[in-house]
Write an enzyme that holds these catalytic residues in place. Structure first.
Site, PDB file in Angstrom:
ATOM      1  N   LYS A 171       0.815  -1.233   0.000  1.00  0.00           N
ATOM      2  CA  LYS A 171       0.000   0.000   0.000  1.00  0.00           C
ATOM      3  C   LYS A 171       0.849   1.284   0.000  1.00  0.00           C
ATOM      4  O   LYS A 171       0.358   2.362   0.322  1.00  0.00           O
ATOM      5  CB  LYS A 171      -1.002   0.051   1.174  1.00  0.00           C
ATOM      6  CG  LYS A 171      -1.931  -1.126   1.320  1.00  0.00           C
ATOM      7  CD  LYS A 171      -2.509  -1.658   0.061  1.00  0.00           C
ATOM      8  CE  LYS A 171      -3.550  -0.809  -0.589  1.00  0.00           C
ATOM      9  NZ  LYS A 171      -4.030  -1.440  -1.865  1.00  0.00           N
ATOM     10  N   THR A 193       3.387   1.019  -4.775  1.00  0.00           N
ATOM     11  CA  THR A 193       4.272   0.169  -5.567  1.00  0.00           C
ATOM     12  C   THR A 193       3.743  -0.048  -6.985  1.00  0.00           C
ATOM     13  O   THR A 193       4.514  -0.111  -7.936  1.00  0.00           O
ATOM     14  CB  THR A 193       4.477  -1.196  -4.872  1.00  0.00           C
ATOM     15  OG1 THR A 193       3.181  -1.775  -4.631  1.00  0.00           O
ATOM     16  CG2 THR A 193       5.194  -1.052  -3.545  1.00  0.00           C
ATOM     17  N   ARG A 194       2.431  -0.168  -7.117  1.00  0.00           N
ATOM     18  CA  ARG A 194       1.860  -0.377  -8.451  1.00  0.00           C
ATOM     19  C   ARG A 194       2.065   0.857  -9.321  1.00  0.00           C
ATOM     20  O   ARG A 194       2.445   0.746 -10.485  1.00  0.00           O
ATOM     21  CB  ARG A 194       0.370  -0.740  -8.328  1.00  0.00           C
ATOM     22  CG  ARG A 194      -0.366  -0.866  -9.646  1.00  0.00           C
ATOM     23  CD  ARG A 194       0.290  -1.844 -10.606  1.00  0.00           C
ATOM     24  NE  ARG A 194       0.339  -3.189 -10.076  1.00  0.00           N
ATOM     25  CZ  ARG A 194       1.019  -4.191 -10.657  1.00  0.00           C
ATOM     26  NH1 ARG A 194       1.701  -3.975 -11.765  1.00  0.00           N
ATOM     27  NH2 ARG A 194       1.036  -5.395 -10.107  1.00  0.00           N
ATOM     28  N   GLY A 231      -6.085   4.124  -4.803  1.00  0.00           N
ATOM     29  CA  GLY A 231      -6.537   5.491  -4.585  1.00  0.00           C
ATOM     30  C   GLY A 231      -8.006   5.536  -4.216  1.00  0.00           C
ATOM     31  O   GLY A 231      -8.729   6.418  -4.647  1.00  0.00           O
ATOM     32  N   ARG A 232      -8.432   4.579  -3.397  1.00  0.00           N
ATOM     33  CA  ARG A 232      -9.849   4.583  -3.008  1.00  0.00           C
ATOM     34  C   ARG A 232     -10.026   5.339  -1.695  1.00  0.00           C
ATOM     35  O   ARG A 232      -9.081   5.482  -0.902  1.00  0.00           O
ATOM     36  CB  ARG A 232     -10.418   3.165  -2.911  1.00  0.00           C
ATOM     37  CG  ARG A 232      -9.681   2.259  -1.985  1.00  0.00           C
ATOM     38  CD  ARG A 232     -10.172   0.819  -2.103  1.00  0.00           C
ATOM     39  NE  ARG A 232      -9.116  -0.089  -1.743  1.00  0.00           N
ATOM     40  CZ  ARG A 232      -9.077  -1.367  -2.072  1.00  0.00           C
ATOM     41  NH1 ARG A 232     -10.040  -1.896  -2.779  1.00  0.00           N
ATOM     42  NH2 ARG A 232      -8.072  -2.126  -1.694  1.00  0.00           N
TER      43      ARG A 232
HETATM   44  N1  LIG Z   1      -1.055   7.527  -9.423  1.00  0.00           N
HETATM   45  C1  LIG Z   1      -1.679   6.819  -8.476  1.00  0.00           C
HETATM   46  N2  LIG Z   1      -2.932   6.361  -8.687  1.00  0.00           N
HETATM   47  C2  LIG Z   1      -3.545   5.639  -7.720  1.00  0.00           C
HETATM   48  N3  LIG Z   1      -2.996   5.329  -6.534  1.00  0.00           N
HETATM   49  C3  LIG Z   1      -1.754   5.778  -6.297  1.00  0.00           C
HETATM   50  C4  LIG Z   1      -1.053   6.538  -7.246  1.00  0.00           C
HETATM   51  N4  LIG Z   1       0.151   6.857  -6.722  1.00  0.00           N
HETATM   52  C5  LIG Z   1       0.191   6.326  -5.506  1.00  0.00           C
HETATM   53  N5  LIG Z   1      -0.955   5.678  -5.239  1.00  0.00           N
HETATM   54  C6  LIG Z   1      -1.234   5.003  -3.979  1.00  0.00           C
HETATM   55  O1  LIG Z   1      -0.958   3.621  -4.141  1.00  0.00           O
HETATM   56  C7  LIG Z   1      -1.646   2.982  -3.083  1.00  0.00           C
HETATM   57  C8  LIG Z   1      -1.674   1.505  -3.340  1.00  0.00           C
HETATM   58  O2  LIG Z   1      -0.364   1.067  -3.114  1.00  0.00           O
HETATM   59  P1  LIG Z   1       0.225  -0.237  -3.768  1.00  0.00           P
HETATM   60  O3  LIG Z   1       0.093  -0.170  -5.234  1.00  0.00           O
HETATM   61  O4  LIG Z   1       1.591  -0.414  -3.237  1.00  0.00           O
HETATM   62  O5  LIG Z   1      -0.754  -1.346  -3.189  1.00  0.00           O
HETATM   63  S1  LIG Z   1      -0.506  -2.926  -3.149  1.00  0.00           S
HETATM   64  O6  LIG Z   1       0.360  -3.207  -2.003  1.00  0.00           O
HETATM   65  O7  LIG Z   1       0.056  -3.334  -4.425  1.00  0.00           O
HETATM   66  O8  LIG Z   1      -1.875  -3.467  -2.929  1.00  0.00           O
HETATM   67  C9  LIG Z   1      -2.995   3.660  -3.064  1.00  0.00           C
HETATM   68  O9  LIG Z   1      -3.513   3.566  -1.758  1.00  0.00           O
HETATM   69  P2  LIG Z   1      -5.021   3.972  -1.386  1.00  0.00           P
HETATM   70  O10 LIG Z   1      -5.104   5.459  -1.624  1.00  0.00           O
HETATM   71  O11 LIG Z   1      -5.188   3.626   0.024  1.00  0.00           O
HETATM   72  O12 LIG Z   1      -5.916   3.190  -2.294  1.00  0.00           O
HETATM   73  C10 LIG Z   1      -2.671   5.097  -3.497  1.00  0.00           C
HETATM   74  O13 LIG Z   1      -2.711   6.014  -2.444  1.00  0.00           O
END
Ligand SMILES: Nc1ncnc2c1ncn2[C@@H]1O[C@H](COP(=O)(O)OS(=O)(=O)O)[C@@H](OP(=O)(O)O)[C@H]1O
Length: 382
Positions: free
Chosen positions: A139, A142-143, A346-347
């Site tokens: 979270k 990383t994605r 990003g929820r």
């Molecule tokens: N560009 C962009 N678009 C959407 N989300 C973004 C972006 N950059 C960073 N983030 C943040 O990434 C959070 C999810 O993290 P991960 O991808 O590491 O999650 S996971 O561990 O693979 O499930 C996710 O967490 P949440 O906001 O809690 O959904 C986002 O805050």
């Protein structure tokens, strides 16, 4: 005389139309034949366009399955671009994918048919072990980081999380390598599995593959990270107890329950200590999850430098999507596809009582400071 002139002109027109129909048919048949041999799909596409197809909004699950499907499916012995075309996935989805690997359902087969028609150019390069891995944190963002990196022409990444160094180590290194996309000389192979950062055995295992592996950790305020983690679990299990009942051992004492994984993952200093037993600090890059949102291009600059890449990914690739509230990738020319990460990224988070958040902040403070010292970077969470 006039009439015979008309007849000659009329016959000439008929012949002309027959000839043009004939040539049109020849052209159509040539095109179909060309396509049947697969060459239509190999027509050069801009790399950025190809990346656009990889990126997001498609059904994560199916793309993960595509990603982990064995290449033999394409043509006997022919490798595929699935690794290239694979896309965002959560750890859980990958686990599901692993469960199904290597068999595929009809739906997945249908989904893959479009990818499996990508021919010829897929056979270039060889599958190598990753030279760089995004090892954490869950979270953290990383994605987003991996998808932004995949714009770079010198980066090839496996889209799904392989979970090799934590869950599937017994499948062996060759299995792991087989999951990797093909790369040409000079291209970097990458993967991301955020749970490696908290896995006791992972550093030793990564080192036994290659002690020179570059390690990227995307870190985020551990309090927000815990809430994000909780939000993910809640979305799959709506009957989950409240955040505060899981985070606190006892509401009257306010003691934090460090056995809860959402809390434990945020003890970055502790996890890093374990990694530093096997890798020097110079092998790590700590990416700020917050800055990846507020200044993606700036953070990507640091990442490209660390990986020894030319700074290709820059602010011209990003725009801030007001609806999503996050940076997204600009649409490449001629594409109408959405360019933001999926719904699970990003929820909105549920509201957590402020005193519980404050209690967590106090709890993390010494660990954060230790982490700033160890990493040589102040992330400004306190
Ligand atoms: N560009 C962009 N678009 C959407 N989300 C973004 C972006 N950059 C960073 N983030 C943040 O990434 C959070 C999810 O993290 P991960 O991808 O590491 O999650 S996971 O561990 O693979 O499930 C996710 O967490 P949440 O906001 O809690 O959904 C986002 O805050």
């Amino acid at each position: 005389m006039g009439c015979s002139g008309c007849r000659v002109r009329f016959n000439f027109a008929k012949v002309l139309s027959k000839v043009s129909v004939f040539f049109a048919m020849v052209l159509i048949f040539t095109y179909f034949f060309y396509c049947l041999t697969g060459f239509c799909d190999s027509a050069p596409r801009s790399l950025y366009t190809q990346q656009a197809l990889d990126y997001d909004i498609l059904d994560d699950n199916r793309r993960v399955l595509d990603d982990l499907r064995p290449p033999a499916r394409l043509l006997p012995g022919a490798p595929s671009l699935w690794n290239r075309t694979a896309a965002p996935a959560d750890a859980e989805q990958v686990e599901q994918a692993h469960g199904q690997h290597p068999s595929v359902s009809a739906e997945e087969a249908a989904q893959s048919s479009s990818s499996s028609s990508i021919p010829v150019s897929n056979t270039f390069g060889i599958k190598r072990f990753p030279q760089a891995i995004i090892i954490g944190v869950k979270k953290g963002g990383t994605r987003a980081l991996l998808e932004f990196l995949r714009i770079h022409p010198d980066v090839r990444a496996v889209g799904a999380e392989p979970h090799f160094f934590d869950r599937f180590y017994d499948r062996g290194l060759e299995w792991y390598r087989s999951l990797m996309p093909r790369t040409l000389d000079g291209q970097i192979t990458m993967e991301k599995t955020p749970s490696y950062f908290i896995t006791k055995e992972a550093p030793g295992r990564v080192c036994s593959m290659n002690c020179h592996t570059k390690l990227i950790v995307v870190v985020r305020d551990p309090v927000t990270r815990a809430v994000s983690d909780y939000t993910q679990t809640l979305s799959k299990n709506p009957g989950l107890p409240s955040f505060q009942s899981l985070a606190l051992k006892n509401s009257s004492t306010g003691l934090i329950d460090t056995t809860w994984s959402a809390v434990r993952i945020g003890l970055y200093a502790k996890h890093l200590e374990n990694w530093l037993q096997h890798f020097p600090l110079s092998h790590f890059l700590f990416v700020s999850g917050e800055r990846l949102v507020s200044d993606p291009a700036g953070e990507m600059g640091r990442v490209q430098d660390f990986l020894g890449l030319k700074r290709v990914v820059s602010d011209k690739h990003f725009y801030f999507n007001q609806t999503k509230g996050f940076p997204c990738l600009k649409k490449p020319e001629g594409s109408s596809r959405p360019r933001c990460l999926g719904k699970s990224k990003g929820r909105p988070h549920p509201e957590i009582p402020s005193e519980v958040l404050q209690r967590l902040r106090d709890f993390y403070k010494p660990f954060n400071h230790r982490f700033y010292q160890m990493s040589g970077q102040d992330f400004g969470w306190d």
